[in-house]
Write a protein that holds these residues in place. Structure first.
Motif, PDB file in Angstrom:
ATOM      1  N   PRO A 234     132.473 -26.464  -5.600  1.00  0.00           N
ATOM      2  CA  PRO A 234     133.002 -25.026  -5.819  1.00  0.00           C
ATOM      3  C   PRO A 234     131.984 -23.934  -5.673  1.00  0.00           C
ATOM      4  O   PRO A 234     132.048 -22.841  -4.929  1.00  0.00           O
ATOM      5  N   LEU A 235     130.746 -24.100  -6.042  1.00  0.00           N
ATOM      6  CA  LEU A 235     129.727 -23.247  -6.029  1.00  0.00           C
ATOM      7  C   LEU A 235     129.207 -23.068  -4.722  1.00  0.00           C
ATOM      8  O   LEU A 235     128.886 -21.889  -4.048  1.00  0.00           O
ATOM      9  N   ALA A 236     129.071 -24.280  -4.039  1.00  0.00           N
ATOM     10  CA  ALA A 236     128.593 -24.364  -2.763  1.00  0.00           C
ATOM     11  C   ALA A 236     129.551 -23.342  -1.596  1.00  0.00           C
ATOM     12  O   ALA A 236     129.112 -22.441  -0.822  1.00  0.00           O
ATOM     13  N   GLU A 237     130.729 -23.724  -1.889  1.00  0.00           N
ATOM     14  CA  GLU A 237     131.642 -22.745  -1.087  1.00  0.00           C
ATOM     15  C   GLU A 237     131.550 -21.260  -1.294  1.00  0.00           C
ATOM     16  O   GLU A 237     131.746 -20.706  -0.421  1.00  0.00           O
ATOM     17  N   ARG A 238     131.199 -21.055  -2.494  1.00  0.00           N
ATOM     18  CA  ARG A 238     131.156 -19.488  -2.796  1.00  0.00           C
ATOM     19  C   ARG A 238     129.668 -19.036  -2.806  1.00  0.00           C
ATOM     20  O   ARG A 238     129.455 -17.905  -3.531  1.00  0.00           O
ATOM     21  N   ARG A 239     128.693 -19.792  -2.318  1.00  0.00           N
ATOM     22  CA  ARG A 239     127.359 -19.322  -2.578  1.00  0.00           C
ATOM     23  C   ARG A 239     126.921 -17.789  -2.199  1.00  0.00           C
ATOM     24  O   ARG A 239     126.336 -17.370  -2.661  1.00  0.00           O
ATOM     25  N   ASP A 240     127.687 -17.177  -1.153  1.00  0.00           N
ATOM     26  CA  ASP A 240     127.319 -15.898  -0.792  1.00  0.00           C
ATOM     27  C   ASP A 240     128.212 -14.900  -1.456  1.00  0.00           C
ATOM     28  O   ASP A 240     128.289 -13.767  -1.214  1.00  0.00           O
ATOM     29  N   ALA A 241     129.183 -15.206  -2.201  1.00  0.00           N
ATOM     30  CA  ALA A 241     130.201 -14.404  -2.624  1.00  0.00           C
ATOM     31  C   ALA A 241     129.364 -13.798  -4.009  1.00  0.00           C
ATOM     32  O   ALA A 241     128.694 -14.368  -4.523  1.00  0.00           O
ATOM     33  N   ALA A 242     129.960 -12.547  -4.441  1.00  0.00           N
ATOM     34  CA  ALA A 242     129.392 -11.839  -5.424  1.00  0.00           C
ATOM     35  C   ALA A 242     130.099 -12.531  -6.777  1.00  0.00           C
ATOM     36  O   ALA A 242     131.138 -13.177  -6.554  1.00  0.00           O
ATOM     37  N   ALA A 243     129.119 -12.774  -7.905  1.00  0.00           N
ATOM     38  CA  ALA A 243     129.558 -13.541  -8.835  1.00  0.00           C
ATOM     39  C   ALA A 243     130.743 -12.946  -9.920  1.00  0.00           C
ATOM     40  O   ALA A 243     131.351 -13.821 -10.285  1.00  0.00           O
ATOM     41  N   THR A 244     130.802 -11.673  -9.546  1.00  0.00           N
ATOM     42  CA  THR A 244     132.114 -11.105 -10.069  1.00  0.00           C
ATOM     43  C   THR A 244     133.497 -11.606  -9.714  1.00  0.00           C
ATOM     44  O   THR A 244     134.658 -11.674 -10.136  1.00  0.00           O
ATOM     45  N   THR A 245     133.338 -12.320  -8.388  1.00  0.00           N
ATOM     46  CA  THR A 245     134.773 -13.018  -7.938  1.00  0.00           C
ATOM     47  C   THR A 245     135.017 -14.218  -8.370  1.00  0.00           C
ATOM     48  O   THR A 245     136.094 -14.812  -7.771  1.00  0.00           O
ATOM     49  N   LEU A 246     134.123 -14.805  -9.102  1.00  0.00           N
ATOM     50  CA  LEU A 246     134.473 -16.181  -9.498  1.00  0.00           C
ATOM     51  C   LEU A 246     135.398 -16.403 -10.759  1.00  0.00           C
ATOM     52  O   LEU A 246     135.656 -15.389 -11.433  1.00  0.00           O
ATOM     53  N   SER A 247     136.188 -17.283 -10.657  1.00  0.00           N
ATOM     54  CA  SER A 247     137.147 -17.514 -11.557  1.00  0.00           C
ATOM     55  C   SER A 247     136.499 -18.033 -13.040  1.00  0.00           C
ATOM     56  O   SER A 247     135.089 -18.271 -12.966  1.00  0.00           O
ATOM     57  N   GLY A 248     137.046 -18.103 -14.383  1.00  0.00           N
ATOM     58  CA  GLY A 248     136.339 -18.623 -15.448  1.00  0.00           C
ATOM     59  C   GLY A 248     135.647 -19.676 -15.186  1.00  0.00           C
ATOM     60  O   GLY A 248     134.408 -19.902 -15.714  1.00  0.00           O
ATOM     61  N   GLY A 249     136.275 -20.779 -14.550  1.00  0.00           N
ATOM     62  CA  GLY A 249     135.843 -22.021 -14.661  1.00  0.00           C
ATOM     63  C   GLY A 249     134.477 -22.055 -13.702  1.00  0.00           C
ATOM     64  O   GLY A 249     133.652 -22.869 -13.779  1.00  0.00           O
ATOM     65  N   GLU A 250     134.596 -21.431 -12.548  1.00  0.00           N
ATOM     66  CA  GLU A 250     133.490 -21.312 -11.804  1.00  0.00           C
ATOM     67  C   GLU A 250     132.191 -20.519 -12.032  1.00  0.00           C
ATOM     68  O   GLU A 250     131.113 -20.976 -11.964  1.00  0.00           O
ATOM     69  N   ARG A 251     132.744 -19.523 -13.057  1.00  0.00           N
ATOM     70  CA  ARG A 251     131.486 -18.850 -13.959  1.00  0.00           C
ATOM     71  C   ARG A 251     131.110 -19.930 -14.837  1.00  0.00           C
ATOM     72  O   ARG A 251     129.643 -19.700 -14.985  1.00  0.00           O
ATOM     73  N   GLN A 252     131.499 -20.624 -15.297  1.00  0.00           N
ATOM     74  CA  GLN A 252     130.982 -21.664 -16.468  1.00  0.00           C
ATOM     75  C   GLN A 252     130.317 -22.614 -15.669  1.00  0.00           C
ATOM     76  O   GLN A 252     129.133 -22.986 -15.947  1.00  0.00           O
ATOM     77  N   MET A 253     130.670 -23.034 -14.481  1.00  0.00           N
ATOM     78  CA  MET A 253     129.699 -23.882 -13.545  1.00  0.00           C
ATOM     79  C   MET A 253     128.354 -23.096 -13.162  1.00  0.00           C
ATOM     80  O   MET A 253     127.355 -23.638 -12.976  1.00  0.00           O
ATOM     81  N   LEU A 254     128.687 -21.998 -12.693  1.00  0.00           N
ATOM     82  CA  LEU A 254     127.331 -21.066 -12.427  1.00  0.00           C
ATOM     83  C   LEU A 254     126.415 -21.087 -13.483  1.00  0.00           C
ATOM     84  O   LEU A 254     125.202 -21.344 -13.129  1.00  0.00           O
ATOM     85  N   VAL A 255     127.026 -20.791 -14.726  1.00  0.00           N
ATOM     86  CA  VAL A 255     125.831 -20.758 -15.822  1.00  0.00           C
ATOM     87  C   VAL A 255     125.223 -21.950 -16.061  1.00  0.00           C
ATOM     88  O   VAL A 255     124.051 -21.895 -16.562  1.00  0.00           O
ATOM     89  N   VAL A 256     126.058 -23.237 -16.072  1.00  0.00           N
ATOM     90  CA  VAL A 256     125.284 -24.348 -16.281  1.00  0.00           C
ATOM     91  C   VAL A 256     124.312 -24.560 -15.222  1.00  0.00           C
ATOM     92  O   VAL A 256     123.453 -25.223 -15.397  1.00  0.00           O
ATOM     93  N   GLY A 257     124.804 -24.510 -13.761  1.00  0.00           N
ATOM     94  CA  GLY A 257     124.047 -24.515 -12.600  1.00  0.00           C
ATOM     95  C   GLY A 257     122.815 -23.813 -12.617  1.00  0.00           C
ATOM     96  O   GLY A 257     121.794 -24.255 -12.411  1.00  0.00           O
ATOM     97  N   ARG A 258     122.899 -22.595 -13.310  1.00  0.00           N
ATOM     98  CA  ARG A 258     121.716 -21.783 -13.332  1.00  0.00           C
ATOM     99  C   ARG A 258     120.551 -22.400 -14.277  1.00  0.00           C
ATOM    100  O   ARG A 258     119.456 -22.257 -14.022  1.00  0.00           O
ATOM    101  N   ALA A 259     121.274 -22.787 -15.251  1.00  0.00           N
ATOM    102  CA  ALA A 259     120.410 -23.519 -16.430  1.00  0.00           C
ATOM    103  C   ALA A 259     119.796 -25.049 -15.898  1.00  0.00           C
ATOM    104  O   ALA A 259     118.441 -25.209 -15.912  1.00  0.00           O
TER     105      ALA A 259
END
Ligand SMILES: Nc1ncnc2c1ncn2[C@@H]1O[C@H](COP(=O)(O)OP(=O)(O)OP(=O)(O)O)[C@@H](O)[C@H]1O
Ligand SMILES: [Mg+2]
Length: 234
Positions: free
Chosen positions: A122-147
């Motif tokens: 899901p992060l690959a699909e949204r790579r150019d989207a602003a982080a503010t548009t993510l769902s809670g689950g996608e945001r959790q993926m983003l913070v784990v992915g960032r780590a």
């Protein structure tokens, strides 16, 4: 291996950690469980040097962490994902991921990003989207992915399941298992959601009022009705 020995920490008169000792083994998921206010977040923040210990020691991969500033830890392989899924909302998903690579001291490469995108489609699909548009689950993926961009050997996770639908929690925990199995990642997972955490953990450490009241294989804790009712809420 992370070794916590007789760790004490607090806030003014509050003793949040009162002589906590345990070890989190390499290539395993160690869950830290306990009710509201048990000291779980304080434990993670003290381990990663965001909060000052009053006494005791923390060793990771042969280093005495009490002698190091927080910003040195990613280079040792320790990445902390704090409570609350904080991302920089004005930046895109990919820009947020790139920030995670900086802690290790080298510029993140396209291969580093692809590794995270493979884990979290899901992060690959949204790579150019602003982080503010993510769902809670996608945001959790983003913070784990960032780590993960810092290529840690151990991940410290604070309440990743909080506020997420059970299906999304299962998805994120499945992914943790995959990382542990395939890449030998070690995880210290703080959770109030003990039932879900024990389904993914190898071992569980139960905190109550800043003290360790149990430290057992996950299946032993899950099978201990008295302890579950007293401290784990299920
Ligand atoms: N900034 C602070 N100032 C004063 N007391 C604090 C502070 N942060 C935490 N505490 C206290 O320290 C104790 C441990 O809190 P901590 O946040 O570590 O618990 P927790 O297990 O993470 O709880 P939760 O499940 O609610 O996240 C509690 O008594 C809490 O009220
Ligand atoms: Mg907490």
């Amino acid at each position: 291996m992370l070794e916590v020995q007789s760790l004490c920490a607090g806030y003014g008169p509050v003793r949040a950690l009162d002589g906590v000792s345990f070890a989190a083994a390499e290539g395993q998921v160690t869950a830290v469980l306990g009710a509201n206010g048990a000291g779980k977040t304080t434990l993670l923040r003290t381990v990663s040097r965001l909060h000052q210990a009053r006494s005791g020691s923390v060793r990771f991969a042969g280093h005495d962490l009490s002698r190091l500033p927080a910003e040195r830890l990613p280079a040792l392989g320790l990445s902390h994902v704090p409570e609350g899924r904080g991302v920089i909302t004005e930046l895109t998903v990919e820009e947020n991921l790139r920030l995670g690579g900086l802690g290790r001291g080298s510029r993140p490469t396209a291969a580093d990003l692809d590794r995270v995108y493979d884990l979290f489609p899901p992060l690959a699909e949204r790579r150019d989207a602003a982080a503010t548009t993510l769902s809670g689950g996608e945001r959790q993926m983003l913070v784990v992915g960032r780590a993960l961009m810092a290529k840690p050997t151990m991940l410290l996770l604070d309440e990743p399941s909080l506020g997420l639908a059970p299906r999304v929690v299962a998805q994120i925990f499945d992914l943790l298992r995959t990382l542990v199995r395939e890449q030998g990642l070690s995880v210290l997972l703080v959770e109030q959601n003990a039932r879900s955490a024990l389904s993914v953990a190898d071992r569980g450490v139960v905190l109550n009022l800043g003290r360790v009241v149990a430290d057992e294989p996950a299946e032993v804790l899950a099978g201990d009705t008295t302890l579950r009712h007293a401290y784990l809420g299920f």
